[in-house]
Design a protein around this motif. Sequence first.
Motif, PDB file in Angstrom:
ATOM      1  N   ILE A 111       0.844  -1.206   0.000  1.00 14.46           N
ATOM      2  CA  ILE A 111       0.000   0.000   0.000  1.00 14.46           C
ATOM      3  C   ILE A 111       0.877   1.253   0.000  1.00 14.46           C
ATOM      4  O   ILE A 111       0.616   2.214  -0.735  1.00 14.46           O
ATOM      5  N   ALA A 112       1.947   1.240   0.802  1.00 16.09           N
ATOM      6  CA  ALA A 112       2.828   2.406   0.885  1.00 16.09           C
ATOM      7  C   ALA A 112       3.506   2.685  -0.455  1.00 16.09           C
ATOM      8  O   ALA A 112       3.731   3.855  -0.807  1.00 16.09           O
ATOM      9  N   GLU A 113       3.819   1.644  -1.201  1.00 13.41           N
ATOM     10  CA  GLU A 113       4.449   1.819  -2.511  1.00 13.41           C
ATOM     11  C   GLU A 113       3.574   2.671  -3.425  1.00 13.41           C
ATOM     12  O   GLU A 113       4.060   3.527  -4.167  1.00 13.41           O
ATOM     13  N   THR A 114       2.263   2.450  -3.355  1.00 12.00           N
ATOM     14  CA  THR A 114       1.332   3.205  -4.200  1.00 12.00           C
ATOM     15  C   THR A 114       1.370   4.693  -3.867  1.00 12.00           C
ATOM     16  O   THR A 114       1.466   5.542  -4.767  1.00 12.00           O
ATOM     17  N   VAL A 115       1.276   5.028  -2.592  1.00  6.21           N
ATOM     18  CA  VAL A 115       1.223   6.445  -2.219  1.00  6.21           C
ATOM     19  C   VAL A 115       2.585   7.117  -2.377  1.00  6.21           C
ATOM     20  O   VAL A 115       2.661   8.325  -2.668  1.00  6.21           O
TER      21      VAL A 115
END
Length: 323
Positions: A111-115
């Motif tokens: 999820i952090a990769e996306t943001v």
Amino acid sequence: MTTPLLDIDNLQVAFDTRAGTVQALRGVTLSVAAGETLAIVGESGSGKSVTAQAVMGLIDVPGRIAGGAIRWRGAPLAGRSARKVWGKDIAMVFQNPMTSLNPLMTIGEQIAETVRLHLGLPRAAARDRAAELLSAVGISGARRRLDQYPHEFSGGMRQRVMIAMAIACEPKLLIADEPTTALDVTIQAQILELLSGLQESLGLSIILITHDLGIVAGLCHRVAVMYAGQIIETGPVDDIFERPAHPYTQGLIRSTPRLDVPEDRLTAIEGTPPGLLHPPEGCAFRARCPIAIDACALPQRLQPWGAGTVACCRAGEPAWRAA
């Protein structure tokens, strides 16, 4: 008229195989307005998922976009500029979360990769945002869950993770490709309630790809019916269910079980969809249609019909006797 968020015009997608060229999409035209939920329905192989993949730029060799245009807010959705739209303004929830999530990365990392990619947040802020997103989609103990892997989540929770990733950048359009297919009915209801709530809170537009007409009736504003790589009918959801115009749409609704009508056996549309290596001339449904006539051998193009459109020279005529 206001410009639609997404506008697809005469889209054609082909797949080159050893046996020949499969014409997966044959002139698909549709649009999605701001705040709207559009359902795309039809049998397996009709082109629903290929349409979504084309919008997301996921058609790869041996596939290719053979013609037509996709526009986002009036501008062509192609080339380098489209990369800023995919994943940020347009996001997608895939059909099987277990094969969509990376089994070697924690949920938090994914999820952090996306943001981090789209919003440029530093690691700590991206991790905080990931925890907020997990909480938003109804996963308890979100910060602890960030360090777990996909196999440690149930099917319903993995789908919630996929939705969290999809809404991470607060997109304007969410494409949900059969998001409840592998889930039991209780979890299905929870996921659909979640999508409905997110639409209201974020002002999302949604394209919902599904086989389940019950979901369509309860969640969607408008319906596009696909058959053999083409859109054959569109309209408001109430019109499609109450007054389906195309014989194929009538058959789909007729074959859906109902609680208020006792039936000894399920009904079905006889026959199978045509192969798209060599699509039939004229109406692709005519070999299965009980009211087909000679005129059905001619090309059937979408024409205005009530508040929608239909591609049938016998539109509105009852094709199936009552069960």
